[in-house]
Write an enzyme that holds these catalytic residues in place. Structure first.
Site, mmCIF file in Angstrom:
data_model
loop_
_atom_site.group_PDB
_atom_site.id
_atom_site.type_symbol
_atom_site.label_atom_id
_atom_site.label_comp_id
_atom_site.label_asym_id
_atom_site.label_seq_id
_atom_site.Cartn_x
_atom_site.Cartn_y
_atom_site.Cartn_z
ATOM 1 N N HIS A 1 55.846 59.823 19.768
ATOM 2 C CA HIS A 1 54.710 60.097 18.880
ATOM 3 C C HIS A 1 54.186 61.517 19.107
ATOM 4 O O HIS A 1 53.888 62.238 18.155
ATOM 5 C CB HIS A 1 53.568 59.114 19.147
ATOM 6 N N ARG B 1 63.528 57.950 13.230
ATOM 7 C CA ARG B 1 64.414 58.077 14.386
ATOM 8 C C ARG B 1 65.870 57.885 13.999
ATOM 9 O O ARG B 1 66.700 58.744 14.214
ATOM 10 C CB ARG B 1 64.021 57.050 15.464
ATOM 11 N N SER C 1 57.481 52.003 21.142
ATOM 12 C CA SER C 1 56.412 51.399 21.945
ATOM 13 C C SER C 1 56.861 50.034 22.459
ATOM 14 O O SER C 1 56.592 49.681 23.612
ATOM 15 C CB SER C 1 55.140 51.243 21.114
#
Ligand code: PNS
Length: 163
Positions: free
Chosen positions: A18, A91, A129
């Site tokens: 992030h 990604r 995450s």
């Protein structure tokens, strides 16, 4: 005219991936408003306040970054911030389908709102995450994936605080 972009997400918790996107966003936009999704129906490890506090901490040296939360539709949040650009990190191909659906749906809801995709640096392409939470929950090291303050908070959550 100042260029503002909105960077929305769950940030449960913020990772180096992030932060990489935030830094890239700041090279293109004058100001970046991070919107932390507050959705009581979506289960998160950290509360909205905790997620915001971690983001504020790790962006404290970036005066062009504002951390705030939102609920309801993202496009409404974007409008209230007088912005028309959403930033999302992309990604791998696996992100693409979900991201395209969201971007096109958001455009249907608000025609003048565009989504810009930024690719993180290569070492972060496999980072998420969820995977970081799993690593720390199982007693692994997350030093390479999240800032030290965040790793500490994760350890506290999983009651793995160092003696
Ligand atoms: O970090 P995430 O969980 O991938 O972020 C997803 C987020 C917060 C961007 C998305 O769930 C969202 O925008 N939620 C708000 C509700 C909304 O606007 N839904 C319609 C999007 S098409």
């Amino acid at each position: 005219m100042i260029k503002i972009a909105i960077y929305p997400g769950s940030f449960d918790p913020v990772t180096y991936g992030h932060l990489d996107i935030i830094k890239r966003g700041l090279q293109i936009f004058d100001q970046l408003t991070i919107g932390v999704l507050h959705n009581p129906n979506k289960k998160t490890l950290f509360s909205t306040e905790e997620r915001m506090a971690m983001l504020k901490e790790v962006t404290k040296d970036m005066p062009a970054v504002t951390v705030t939360s939102f609920d309801g539709l993202l496009v409404n949040f974007v409008r209230t911030r007088q912005a028309n650009v959403i930033i999302r990190g992309l990604r791998a191909v696996s992100d693409f389908e979900y991201e395209m659906q969201m971007a096109l749906m958001n455009r249907k809801l608000a025609e003048n709102v565009d989504t810009i995709f930024l690719m993180p640096a290569e070492p972060y392409t496999y980072l998420s995450s969820s995977i970081v939470k799993e690593i720390v929950a199982e007693g692994g090291q997350a030093t390479k994936f999240v800032p030290p303050q965040v790793e500490e908070k994760l350890r506290q959550k999983f009651s793995l605080t160092k003696e």
